[in-house]
Design a protein around this motif. Sequence first.
Motif, mmCIF file in Angstrom:
data_model
loop_
_atom_site.group_PDB
_atom_site.id
_atom_site.type_symbol
_atom_site.label_atom_id
_atom_site.label_comp_id
_atom_site.label_asym_id
_atom_site.label_seq_id
_atom_site.Cartn_x
_atom_site.Cartn_y
_atom_site.Cartn_z
ATOM 1 N N LEU A 1 0.862 -1.177 0.000
ATOM 2 C CA LEU A 1 0.000 0.000 0.000
ATOM 3 C C LEU A 1 0.896 1.223 0.000
ATOM 4 C CD1 LEU A 1 -2.872 1.309 0.371
ATOM 5 C CD2 LEU A 1 -2.354 1.314 2.819
ATOM 6 N N GLY A 2 0.716 2.095 -0.984
ATOM 7 C CA GLY A 2 1.495 3.333 -1.060
ATOM 8 C C GLY A 2 0.785 4.451 -0.318
ATOM 9 N N ILE A 3 1.526 5.170 0.517
ATOM 10 C CA ILE A 3 1.004 6.302 1.275
ATOM 11 C C ILE A 3 1.822 7.518 0.853
ATOM 12 C CG2 ILE A 3 0.547 7.244 3.575
ATOM 13 C CD1 ILE A 3 0.963 4.188 4.516
ATOM 14 N N THR A 4 1.193 8.426 0.114
ATOM 15 C CA THR A 4 1.887 9.604 -0.400
ATOM 16 C C THR A 4 1.563 10.797 0.487
ATOM 17 O OG1 THR A 4 1.791 8.726 -2.642
ATOM 18 C CG2 THR A 4 2.225 11.084 -2.412
ATOM 19 N N ILE A 5 2.617 11.447 0.986
ATOM 20 C CA ILE A 5 2.466 12.599 1.879
ATOM 21 C C ILE A 5 3.108 13.802 1.208
ATOM 22 C CG2 ILE A 5 2.977 13.538 4.173
ATOM 23 C CD1 ILE A 5 3.376 10.544 5.028
ATOM 24 N N SER A 6 2.384 14.911 1.198
ATOM 25 C CA SER A 6 2.896 16.171 0.633
ATOM 26 C C SER A 6 2.920 17.223 1.727
ATOM 27 C CB SER A 6 2.002 16.657 -0.505
ATOM 28 O OG SER A 6 1.969 15.714 -1.546
ATOM 29 N N ASN A 7 4.040 17.938 1.810
ATOM 30 C CA ASN A 7 4.160 19.045 2.758
ATOM 31 C C ASN A 7 3.657 20.305 2.061
ATOM 32 O OD1 ASN A 7 4.852 21.054 4.548
ATOM 33 N ND2 ASN A 7 7.029 20.574 4.597
ATOM 34 N N THR A 8 2.514 20.804 2.498
ATOM 35 C CA THR A 8 1.916 21.999 1.884
ATOM 36 C C THR A 8 2.244 23.271 2.665
ATOM 37 O OG1 THR A 8 -0.137 21.604 3.105
ATOM 38 C CG2 THR A 8 0.011 20.681 0.874
ATOM 39 N N SER A 9 3.099 23.156 3.688
ATOM 40 C CA SER A 9 3.443 24.336 4.495
ATOM 41 C C SER A 9 4.679 25.038 3.932
ATOM 42 C CB SER A 9 3.681 23.938 5.952
ATOM 43 O OG SER A 9 4.891 23.236 6.081
ATOM 44 N N ASP A 10 5.042 26.133 4.566
ATOM 45 C CA ASP A 10 6.205 26.931 4.141
ATOM 46 C C ASP A 10 7.490 26.569 4.877
ATOM 47 O OD1 ASP A 10 4.561 28.315 2.393
ATOM 48 O OD2 ASP A 10 4.109 29.875 3.860
ATOM 49 N N VAL A 11 7.429 25.572 5.764
ATOM 50 C CA VAL A 11 8.600 25.171 6.549
ATOM 51 C C VAL A 11 8.802 23.663 6.452
ATOM 52 C CG1 VAL A 11 8.369 27.084 8.194
ATOM 53 C CG2 VAL A 11 7.233 24.927 8.667
ATOM 54 N N ILE A 12 9.991 23.200 6.827
ATOM 55 C CA ILE A 12 10.264 21.766 6.884
ATOM 56 C C ILE A 12 9.353 21.157 7.940
ATOM 57 C CG2 ILE A 12 11.983 20.005 7.413
ATOM 58 C CD1 ILE A 12 14.123 22.019 6.475
ATOM 59 N N ALA A 13 8.739 20.037 7.611
ATOM 60 C CA ALA A 13 7.800 19.399 8.539
ATOM 61 C C ALA A 13 8.135 17.923 8.704
ATOM 62 C CB ALA A 13 6.372 19.565 8.042
ATOM 63 N N GLY A 14 7.883 17.409 9.906
ATOM 64 C CA GLY A 14 8.061 15.993 10.196
ATOM 65 C C GLY A 14 6.699 15.332 10.318
ATOM 66 N N TYR A 15 6.628 14.050 9.933
ATOM 67 C CA TYR A 15 5.367 13.315 9.956
ATOM 68 C C TYR A 15 5.594 11.918 10.528
ATOM 69 C CZ TYR A 15 4.156 17.001 6.697
ATOM 70 O OH TYR A 15 3.965 18.234 6.119
ATOM 71 N N ALA A 16 4.635 11.443 11.328
ATOM 72 C CA ALA A 16 4.676 10.090 11.882
ATOM 73 C C ALA A 16 3.484 9.318 11.327
ATOM 74 C CB ALA A 16 4.620 10.131 13.399
ATOM 75 N N LEU A 17 3.721 8.072 10.933
ATOM 76 C CA LEU A 17 2.676 7.227 10.372
ATOM 77 C C LEU A 17 2.404 6.059 11.290
ATOM 78 C CD1 LEU A 17 4.613 8.268 7.872
ATOM 79 C CD2 LEU A 17 3.059 6.862 6.579
ATOM 80 N N ARG A 18 1.123 5.696 11.399
ATOM 81 C CA ARG A 18 0.757 4.474 12.098
ATOM 82 C C ARG A 18 -0.594 4.004 11.594
ATOM 83 N NH1 ARG A 18 -1.467 4.980 18.150
ATOM 84 N NH2 ARG A 18 -3.043 6.557 17.779
ATOM 85 N N PHE A 19 -0.859 2.729 11.798
ATOM 86 C CA PHE A 19 -2.129 2.144 11.383
ATOM 87 C C PHE A 19 -3.036 2.005 12.591
ATOM 88 C CE2 PHE A 19 0.100 1.333 7.576
ATOM 89 C CZ PHE A 19 -0.839 1.053 6.602
ATOM 90 N N LEU A 20 -4.311 2.260 12.385
ATOM 91 C CA LEU A 20 -5.324 2.132 13.428
ATOM 92 C C LEU A 20 -6.267 0.989 13.049
ATOM 93 C CD1 LEU A 20 -6.253 5.924 13.675
ATOM 94 C CD2 LEU A 20 -4.588 4.681 15.067
ATOM 95 N N GLY A 21 -6.639 0.174 14.018
ATOM 96 C CA GLY A 21 -7.580 -0.918 13.762
ATOM 97 C C GLY A 21 -6.957 -2.169 13.199
ATOM 98 N N ALA A 22 -5.635 -2.221 13.162
ATOM 99 C CA ALA A 22 -4.928 -3.404 12.663
ATOM 100 C C ALA A 22 -3.879 -3.807 13.681
ATOM 101 C CB ALA A 22 -4.263 -3.108 11.321
ATOM 102 N N ASP A 23 -3.686 -5.098 13.825
ATOM 103 C CA ASP A 23 -2.636 -5.586 14.713
ATOM 104 C C ASP A 23 -1.290 -5.098 14.169
ATOM 105 O OD1 ASP A 23 -0.517 -7.421 15.692
ATOM 106 O OD2 ASP A 23 -2.204 -8.455 16.632
#
Length: 104
Positions: A20-42
């Motif tokens: 499964l591909g998860i594409t994330i785009s930073n739409t802000s004006d500064v460097i941003a960090g992102y954390a990913l996790r799944f909900l409802g799955a072991d």
Amino acid sequence: MYVELSDRRVVATPGHAQPLGITISNTSDVIAGYALRFLGADPSWISLTESEISLFPDETRTVTAEITVPAGMVAGDRRIAVQVRELTPPEATSIEEIVLVVPE
């Protein structure tokens, strides 16, 4: 932040990894960090290439998750979700739902 999934309906044959591909785009004006996790799955069902990423302004990156449900999983549809949480202000959160289909 903008989040897009390669599929909203994933057919997961028990014992076989489904990407499964998860594409994330930073739409802000500064460097941003992102954390990913799944909900409802072991957590043992999910393998992520990266669980945290940093993006420059206007940068986009695709993280790949592999979903592997265990052998013996009961057939049917389940709802799970991908949560992408911004680690820098404004600390926005995006939750994208997926229908996980386990065939008979």
